[in-house]
Design an enzyme around this catalytic site. Structure first.
Site, short mmCIF file in Angstrom:
data_model
loop_
_atom_site.label_atom_id
_atom_site.label_comp_id
_atom_site.label_asym_id
_atom_site.label_seq_id
_atom_site.Cartn_x
_atom_site.Cartn_y
_atom_site.Cartn_z
N GLY A 1 40.39 93.35 23.19
CA GLY A 1 39.40 92.43 23.76
C GLY A 1 38.32 93.08 24.29
O GLY A 1 38.10 94.17 23.92
N GLY A 2 37.68 92.48 25.30
CA GLY A 2 36.76 93.00 26.12
C GLY A 2 36.87 94.40 26.83
O GLY A 2 36.01 94.95 27.07
N GLY B 1 9.50 111.95 5.87
CA GLY B 1 9.86 111.41 7.05
C GLY B 1 10.99 112.06 7.65
O GLY B 1 11.21 112.42 8.95
N ALA B 2 12.05 112.68 6.87
CA ALA B 2 13.35 113.05 7.35
C ALA B 2 12.87 114.43 7.98
O ALA B 2 13.56 114.97 8.85
CB ALA B 2 14.30 113.37 6.22
C1 HXC Z 1 50.03 90.42 31.78
C2 HXC Z 1 50.94 91.72 30.29
C3 HXC Z 1 49.92 91.82 29.51
C4 HXC Z 1 48.73 91.34 30.07
C5 HXC Z 1 51.18 92.96 28.43
N1 HXC Z 1 51.70 92.35 29.48
N2 HXC Z 1 50.02 92.68 28.40
N3 HXC Z 1 51.06 91.09 31.35
N4 HXC Z 1 48.65 90.40 31.16
N5 HXC Z 1 47.39 91.14 29.34
C6 HXC Z 1 53.26 92.59 29.74
C7 HXC Z 1 54.17 91.98 28.87
O1 HXC Z 1 54.54 90.50 29.35
C8 HXC Z 1 55.17 92.68 29.34
O2 HXC Z 1 55.74 92.57 30.51
C9 HXC Z 1 54.83 94.49 29.44
O3 HXC Z 1 53.52 93.85 29.70
C10 HXC Z 1 55.12 94.98 28.16
O4 HXC Z 1 54.48 94.18 27.06
P1 HXC Z 1 55.31 94.18 25.78
O5 HXC Z 1 54.53 92.98 25.08
O6 HXC Z 1 56.57 94.06 26.04
O7 HXC Z 1 54.86 95.50 24.95
P2 HXC Z 1 54.47 95.79 23.44
O8 HXC Z 1 55.66 94.92 22.69
O9 HXC Z 1 54.36 97.08 23.32
O10 HXC Z 1 53.18 94.85 23.26
C11 HXC Z 1 51.86 95.42 23.84
C12 HXC Z 1 50.80 94.31 23.52
C13 HXC Z 1 51.28 93.01 23.99
C14 HXC Z 1 50.37 94.33 22.07
C15 HXC Z 1 49.74 95.00 24.25
O11 HXC Z 1 51.98 93.00 25.01
C16 HXC Z 1 50.26 91.96 23.96
O12 HXC Z 1 49.72 91.61 23.05
N6 HXC Z 1 49.72 91.87 25.19
C17 HXC Z 1 48.66 90.94 25.39
C18 HXC Z 1 47.25 91.32 24.92
C19 HXC Z 1 46.20 90.43 25.33
O13 HXC Z 1 45.92 89.47 24.49
N7 HXC Z 1 45.47 90.80 26.13
C20 HXC Z 1 44.40 90.15 26.78
C21 HXC Z 1 43.29 90.72 25.88
S1 HXC Z 1 41.89 89.77 26.51
P3 HXC Z 1 57.71 92.48 30.69
O14 HXC Z 1 57.61 92.11 32.01
O15 HXC Z 1 58.22 91.55 29.99
O16 HXC Z 1 57.99 93.88 30.36
C22 HXC Z 1 41.03 90.61 27.40
C23 HXC Z 1 39.78 90.35 28.06
C24 HXC Z 1 39.01 91.39 28.81
O17 HXC Z 1 41.50 91.80 27.85
C25 HXC Z 1 37.51 90.80 29.19
C26 HXC Z 1 36.80 92.13 29.72
C27 HXC Z 1 35.34 91.50 29.70
#
Ligand code: HXC
Length: 518
Positions: A172-173, A407-408
């Protein structure tokens, strides 16, 4: 036990607990994925015993979705400062064992604190990223946190070196903080970067792709150029950060560090006298030239797998850090294309911002022709490199080894772009274009009118053109190059030029900022 002893005991216990992040089970899970914890990574990165941690007791302030039930100390990121090779650096390492290293507002505040301190104290800032992105439970607060980090990345750009090492998810971002820093490293098979993950890609475009194919280290190192380095392991990534820093100054007001060498300044290399093949269309390996002229043959290549038709990286010459930019005749004949121009422009601008002299080795037949390049804006992208060289005020030493066409030739740090010392080998051909192309343009009509003698006309005119232009002397006669040098002497001639330019001072007109062709 006295109250004070009790207090100290409590502090020790609290620190111990904080150091465990998300707990032993999650640490085991992290290890099982072949990944180290944030603290283990910092231990490898920093000089032993030098780490000074900040904000170990900071806790998140979220009250949504059950988050109020748990307030781990440190909140998913370890921050502070330490030294690498005795030089101060500021660091943050996201801790995946705490809520997946996701970014809360308090985590962003911790990161911003070290970014601010790095900028204020003129020291590099290094981020070790391993995060699930914005902490979902915090909503807009987490997004605001990213904005605060990005703004600091921008303000620090060109003032202190900023390095991002991706050691897990970065999606993501969140990818934009690394993208705003000077160098990005990724670890193969355990890290990935993308704006939208495989599931979203499938739902929107129908394309089926896995994480590694979409945004793994190898993809970003070779196809997109998003990462400058792809390491086989976390250890290798950390070693690369340490090596990289050894070439860089602490900030834009300091000179690049000096490294003692036993490699003699006057070392000549006879092999260079015969490295350029007699046939101008035959390739040779530019790495051999670089290895021959730099101290101890040591070269840290940046963007090694990306746009291999140009080589960029750091080396030392008589102990001074230099940025090397070199066309690679062994790939696409060394022609400049969109990616090569972008890659080299970014590198030249980094070196210029951080007082690292540029040594440019030229063998370029021109820009790569074709619709793909034109539609992809080779005009704008080629202009980036032209602009970067033209605005650079660091010492610029250029050696034309063979082709310097059209040019290069101008783009590749020529005299008119305020090149300081421009040398050419006797094999150099500095001209508008190669002999074949020139004769075809100039004598096309003549050859068509006399098809029987077309071959002879071509050969005669080609000989004439080559005698006139396929050498460095036209350029030397006009002062466009400063000297024609024997290839074997290149090391000491370049070093002598760099010594001469060590006190160089050059200005650009005052302006708010430039408007380079983005
Ligand atoms: C809160 C999160 C989290 C998140 C992971 N966790 N990502 N909690 N916010 N964004 C937590 C899980 O719930 C889990 O908690 C623990 O972290 C470990 O994650 P797992 O899923 O068990 O690990 P894994 O299987 O290795 O997968 C990792 C992952 C997946 C691929 C990153 O967690 C995932 O898809 N997370 C969401 C990613 C996402 O969509 N993020 C937002 C992106 S947009 P527990 O308590 O169960 O251990 C963004 C915008 C930024 O970031 C903008 C900037 C301008």
């Amino acid at each position: 036990m006295s109250i004070q002893t009790d207090n100290i005991q409590k502090l020790v216990e609290r620190r111990q607990k904080a150091r465990l992040g998300g707990g032993e089970k999650r640490i085991e899970a992290q290890h099982a994925k072949g990944k180290k914890t944030a603290r283990e990574r910092l231990e490898l990165l920093l000089d032993p015993g030098s780490f000074e941690e900040y904000d170990m007791f900071v806790q998140h302030r979220c009250t949504n979705f059950g988050m109020e039930k748990s307030h781990p100390d440190g909140d998913g990121v370890v921050t502070g400062c330490g030294t690498i090779g005795g030089r101060l650096v500021y660091v943050f390492a996201q801790d995946f064992t705490v809520t997946g290293g996701s970014l809360s507002k308090t985590m962003s505040e911790k990161i911003c604190k070290v970014q601010d301190m790095a900028l204020r104290n003129g020291a590099p800032c290094i981020g070790l990223n391993d995060s699930g992105g914005a902490r979902i439970q915090e909503g807009i607060d987490a997004l605001a946190g990213y904005g605060e980090i990005f703004e600091r990345n921008i303000l620090s750009s060109g003032v202190i070196p900023q390095i991002s090492c991706i050691m897990g998810p970065c999606a993501g971002g969140a990818v934009y903080s690394p993208a705003l820093t000077d160098f990005t490293l990724m670890v193969k098979n355990t890290s990935y970067m993308f704006l939208t993950g495989p599931a979203v890609v499938k739902s929107i475009t129908g394309e089926v792709v896995n994480q590694e194919q979409l945004g793994g280290a190898s993809v970003h190192a070779s196809k997109s150029g998003v990462t400058h380095f792809a390491a086989d392991s976390e250890e290798e990534a950390i070693e690369t950060i340490q090596k990289l820093l050894s070439f860089l100054p602490q900030n834009n007001l300091e000179p690049a560090p000096f490294r003692e060498t036993a490699d003699p300044v006057g070392r000549v290399d006879d092999a260079l006298n015969s490295i350029v093949p007699d046939n101008p269309n035959k390739a040779y390996d530019m790495y051999a030239v670089i290895g021959s002229i730099v101290d101890d043959g040591a070269f840290l290549e940046v963007h090694k797998e990306f746009a291999k038709n140009i080589i960029v990286g750091f080396a030392h010459m008589n102990g001074r850090s230099v940025g090397i930019v070199a066309n690679q005749p062994a790939v696409l004949a060394g022609a400049l294309d969109i990616n090569a121009s972008r890659k080299a422009a970014r590198f030249v601008r980094f070196c210029d911002a951080f007082n690292i002299p540029l040594v440019t080795l030229v063998d370029v037949p021109g820009f790569l022709p074709g619709t793909q390049q034109e539609y992809g804006a080779i005009i704008t992208n080629g202009a980036k490199l032209l602009y970067a060289y033209g605005e650079a005020t660091v010492p610029k030493v250029t050696v034309t080894l063979r082709k310097g066409y059209g040019g290069a030739h101008i783009v590749m740090s020529c005299k008119q772009l305020r090149g300081d010392v421009n040398y050419a080998w006797p094999s150099a051909q500095i001209a508008v274009m190669g002999a074949d192309g020139a004769v075809n343009v100039l004598y096309d009509k003549e050859m068509k009118e006399d098809p029987e003698n077309a071959r002879t006309i071509f050969e005669n005119r080609k000989k004439e053109y080559e005698e006139l232009f396929s050498n460095p002397y036209q350029a030397a006669q006009k002062g466009y190059i400063d000297d024609v040098i024997e290839p074997r002497n290149t090391r000491f001639r370049v070093i002598r030029a760099l010594e001469q330019l060590a006190g160089k001072r050059q200005e650009i007109p005052a302006k708010k900022h430039d408007n380079l062709p983005l």
